[in-house]
Scaffold this active site. Structure first.
Site, PDB file in Angstrom:
ATOM      1  N   TRP A 106       7.643   3.312   2.909  1.00 16.88           N
ATOM      2  CA  TRP A 106       6.540   3.416   1.935  1.00 16.88           C
ATOM      3  C   TRP A 106       6.870   2.713   0.620  1.00 16.88           C
ATOM      4  O   TRP A 106       5.991   2.128  -0.029  1.00 16.88           O
ATOM      5  CB  TRP A 106       6.150   4.871   1.702  1.00 16.88           C
ATOM      6  CG  TRP A 106       4.920   4.978   0.841  1.00 16.88           C
ATOM      7  CD1 TRP A 106       4.787   5.637  -0.339  1.00 16.88           C
ATOM      8  CD2 TRP A 106       3.627   4.387   1.117  1.00 16.88           C
ATOM      9  NE1 TRP A 106       3.507   5.496  -0.827  1.00 16.88           N
ATOM     10  CE2 TRP A 106       2.777   4.727   0.050  1.00 16.88           C
ATOM     11  CE3 TRP A 106       3.129   3.591   2.157  1.00 16.88           C
ATOM     12  CZ2 TRP A 106       1.439   4.307  -0.017  1.00 16.88           C
ATOM     13  CZ3 TRP A 106       1.798   3.165   2.090  1.00 16.88           C
ATOM     14  CH2 TRP A 106       0.974   3.523   1.014  1.00 16.88           C
ATOM     15  N   ASN A 107       8.143   2.753   0.215  1.00 20.72           N
ATOM     16  CA  ASN A 107       8.554   2.059  -0.999  1.00 20.72           C
ATOM     17  C   ASN A 107       8.232   0.561  -0.888  1.00 20.72           C
ATOM     18  O   ASN A 107       7.633  -0.031  -1.783  1.00 20.72           O
ATOM     19  CB  ASN A 107      10.071   2.251  -1.133  1.00 20.72           C
ATOM     20  CG  ASN A 107      10.535   2.236  -2.568  1.00 20.72           C
ATOM     21  OD1 ASN A 107       9.762   2.443  -3.490  1.00 20.72           O
ATOM     22  ND2 ASN A 107      11.805   1.978  -2.758  1.00 20.72           N
ATOM     23  N   ALA A 127      19.772  -7.385  -2.166  1.00 20.90           N
ATOM     24  CA  ALA A 127      18.849  -8.355  -2.768  1.00 20.90           C
ATOM     25  C   ALA A 127      17.801  -7.617  -3.601  1.00 20.90           C
ATOM     26  O   ALA A 127      17.362  -6.538  -3.219  1.00 20.90           O
ATOM     27  CB  ALA A 127      18.166  -9.159  -1.672  1.00 20.90           C
ATOM     28  N   HIS A 140      14.366   6.926  -1.530  1.00 18.97           N
ATOM     29  CA  HIS A 140      14.041   8.146  -2.277  1.00 18.97           C
ATOM     30  C   HIS A 140      14.705   8.110  -3.660  1.00 18.97           C
ATOM     31  O   HIS A 140      14.087   8.443  -4.667  1.00 18.97           O
ATOM     32  CB  HIS A 140      14.485   9.383  -1.493  1.00 18.97           C
ATOM     33  CG  HIS A 140      13.765   9.536  -0.183  1.00 18.97           C
ATOM     34  ND1 HIS A 140      12.904  10.569   0.083  1.00 18.97           N
ATOM     35  CD2 HIS A 140      13.782   8.770   0.950  1.00 18.97           C
ATOM     36  CE1 HIS A 140      12.407  10.442   1.315  1.00 18.97           C
ATOM     37  NE2 HIS A 140      12.928   9.361   1.859  1.00 18.97           N
ATOM     38  N   ASP A 194      12.396  15.781  -4.791  1.00 19.93           N
ATOM     39  CA  ASP A 194      11.955  15.221  -3.515  1.00 19.93           C
ATOM     40  C   ASP A 194      11.485  16.393  -2.666  1.00 19.93           C
ATOM     41  O   ASP A 194      12.097  17.467  -2.695  1.00 19.93           O
ATOM     42  CB  ASP A 194      13.145  14.514  -2.843  1.00 19.93           C
ATOM     43  CG  ASP A 194      12.694  13.607  -1.716  1.00 19.93           C
ATOM     44  OD1 ASP A 194      12.233  14.148  -0.683  1.00 19.93           O
ATOM     45  OD2 ASP A 194      12.808  12.384  -1.855  1.00 19.93           O
ATOM     46  N   GLU A 199       5.388  -1.630  -2.982  1.00 18.65           N
ATOM     47  CA  GLU A 199       5.777  -2.820  -3.744  1.00 18.65           C
ATOM     48  C   GLU A 199       4.964  -4.025  -3.269  1.00 18.65           C
ATOM     49  O   GLU A 199       4.434  -4.795  -4.064  1.00 18.65           O
ATOM     50  CB  GLU A 199       7.281  -3.081  -3.599  1.00 18.65           C
ATOM     51  CG  GLU A 199       8.128  -2.050  -4.345  1.00 18.65           C
ATOM     52  CD  GLU A 199       9.634  -2.236  -4.164  1.00 18.65           C
ATOM     53  OE1 GLU A 199      10.051  -3.189  -3.477  1.00 18.65           O
ATOM     54  OE2 GLU A 199      10.401  -1.424  -4.717  1.00 18.65           O
ATOM     55  N   ASP A 218       8.073   7.453   8.757  1.00 16.38           N
ATOM     56  CA  ASP A 218       6.639   7.296   8.475  1.00 16.38           C
ATOM     57  C   ASP A 218       6.168   5.856   8.684  1.00 16.38           C
ATOM     58  O   ASP A 218       5.009   5.535   8.467  1.00 16.38           O
ATOM     59  CB  ASP A 218       6.361   7.712   7.023  1.00 16.38           C
ATOM     60  CG  ASP A 218       7.231   6.943   6.023  1.00 16.38           C
ATOM     61  OD1 ASP A 218       8.326   6.475   6.419  1.00 16.38           O
ATOM     62  OD2 ASP A 218       6.843   6.806   4.850  1.00 16.38           O
ATOM     63  N   GLN A 233      14.591  -6.689  -4.327  1.00 16.25           N
ATOM     64  CA  GLN A 233      13.302  -6.813  -3.637  1.00 16.25           C
ATOM     65  C   GLN A 233      12.084  -6.978  -4.555  1.00 16.25           C
ATOM     66  O   GLN A 233      11.275  -7.875  -4.314  1.00 16.25           O
ATOM     67  CB  GLN A 233      13.116  -5.613  -2.692  1.00 16.25           C
ATOM     68  CG  GLN A 233      11.841  -5.687  -1.869  1.00 16.25           C
ATOM     69  CD  GLN A 233      11.858  -4.744  -0.698  1.00 16.25           C
ATOM     70  OE1 GLN A 233      12.682  -4.873   0.191  1.00 16.25           O
ATOM     71  NE2 GLN A 233      10.962  -3.781  -0.683  1.00 16.25           N
TER      72      GLN A 233
END
Length: 458
Positions: free
Chosen positions: A354-355, A334, A20, A125, A359, A375, A336
């Protein structure tokens, strides 16, 4: 009166959890590129977390964001429980609950900004609605909720609550209830506590895209799931150019030496702890597959990532020696987006937050979907069954069972070394290209963002 940029300021209020914090920081950089001043408001601890992990963002853009580091009373910071029956990170609940105490300090920041600006625009948020409720008492302020979820997940949670089924035309519905067992009771109560304050918002911004979720967005807009509020679908909020950090991460140097599309990136995000048995099976599965892999092996974040040591996860004896040259295990943070955008990366084994999905989709990398909580079961269904850009490692209905090494080996071989995997990869790359174009000048996602900016600077 000055230009719109002079007199409208934007305030970001994230939920204090990595996925988030990160999405709202990416959005901050996007909005600031329109020349609007952006204020990122949160506890000093969590703002610092967002800054030190600002993956792939342009330092120049980041420098334009004003951080307001607010004090937060001490909160409990337990270690994650890798053996919990529900995988939701219950150990973060004290940090979520503590975030409610930011209400008055945030209201003070808003009033201060409102005294100087024509309009203050709060983007919070959706799980910080209670914290920004004082927007109501500031005449020149308005608020919008930022949704860190896919619309498919939102619909699943809503239709589950409303007792309806989502109609998926050409797809069979999931045979299991994807929302069951995905969170703790105390987190469900935390969500509930924000419900009445969500009515104060002027609309919603979503980190998704009509080209990914068109059929669900149509359903979401027409079936009265949202009161007649404005909705903007502006994903991907990932920067068009992923900037590699100057002090290049050793794992990127390792990837430079690998053939194109040959490496499976394995990472379960910042909110998942695996048991020792699961780690053992995964290690064996990766080794047996004989495919190259880059495995980020870390315990879940604590509520305060700067406090105390994390558990060091043990691997089978001699594992790292045996896979030398084929696999690399990374135990630190790391980068991503840089890993996913690397030409050597050909697949992503993920928890499907979801992030991570956005990506992966945007950068055209197919997924081996292994949902853990929240989710993620919905996202993995969306990626594997609807978009067909991934394979499912474990069905949600079998979440109580440990995934065996042979099952992991099988999925890795299918994704990384078979015609089926090549087909999925091709589909993922084509979708990725379409999505990246949609975020450029004249693309559907960029036009939605332009429309949001026009709306708040009206």
């Amino acid at each position: 009166m000055g230009t719109a940029a002079d007199d409208v300021c934007v305030v970001m209020v994230p939920l204090p959890a990595q996925g988030h914090l990160n999405q709202l920081l990416q959005l901050s950089c996007l909005i600031s590129s329109y020349g609007l001043p952006v204020h990122y408001v949160g506890s000093a601890i969590h703002n610092n977390q967002a800054r030190v992990r600002a993956n792939g963002l342009d330092p120049k853009k980041l420098a334009t964001v004003h951080f307001h580091d607010l004090p937060l009373p001490d909160f409990d910071c337990p270690s994650p429980n890798p053996n919990a029956s529900v995988r939701f990170p219950a150990h973060l609940q004290p940090a979520f609950d503590a975030s409610k105490l930011l209400r008055h300090p945030i209201a003070a920041v808003l009033r201060d900004l409102a005294a100087k600006a024509r309009r203050v625009v709060i983007i919070h948020d959706s799980l910080m609605a209670l914290v920004v409720q004082d927007v109501e008492s500031i005449s020149n302020a308005e608020s919008y909720a930022f949704n860190c979820l896919s619309v498919f997940s939102l619909l699943s949670f809503l239709s589950n609550g409303l007792g309806n089924q989502i109609a998926i035309e050409e797809e069979e519905m999931p045979r299991e209830n994807l929302t069951e067992g995905c969170m703790t009771e105390s987190f469900a109560m935390f969500i509930e506590a924000h419900k009445e304050y969500q009515k104060l918002r002027g609309g919603d911004i979503h980190n998704t895209n009509r080209l990914i979720e068109g059929q669900f967005i149509d359903l979401f807009e027409k079936d009265g799931y949202v009161e007649k509020m404005k909705q903007w679908f502006i994903g991907p909020i990932l920067p068009g150019m992923i900037i590699s950090s100057k002090e290049q991460n050793p794992c990127l140097a390792w990837l430079d030496k690998q053939p194109q599309n040959s490496v499976l990136f394995v990472s379960f995000g910042t909110m998942t702890s695996m048991s020792d048995e699961e780690v053992r099976e995964l290690a064996m599965g990766l080794e047996l597959s004989k495919h190259r892999f880059l495995w980020v092996l870390r315990d879940a974040d604590k509520g305060n990532i700067f406090s105390g040591k994390s558990r060091r996860i043990e691997l089978p004896e001699g594992f790292e020696e045996r896979v030398k040259g084929v696999g690399l295990v990374v135990r630190d943070w790391a980068p991503q987006p840089e890993i996913l955008s690397h030409r050597a990366t050909g697949g992503f084994m993920s928890h499907c937050g979801w992030n991570s999905c956005m990506e992966s989709i945007t950068l055209g990398v197919p997924m081996a979907a292994w949902p853990m909580h929240s989710d993620q079961p919905m996202n993995s269904f969306l990626v594997a069954r609807i978009l067909k850009t991934g394979l499912i490692v474990r069905e949600w209905g079998k979440r109580g069972e440990v995934v065996k090494s042979w099952a992991i080996e099988n999925v890795v071989r299918r994704l990384m070394g078979s015609e089926e995997g090549d087909e999925i990869r091709k589909k993922a790359q084509e979708l990725g290209e379409t999505i990246r174009k949609s975020a450029q000048e004249g693309g559907v996602s960029r036009m939605e963002l332009d429309s949001f900016i026009a709306h708040i600077t009206r």
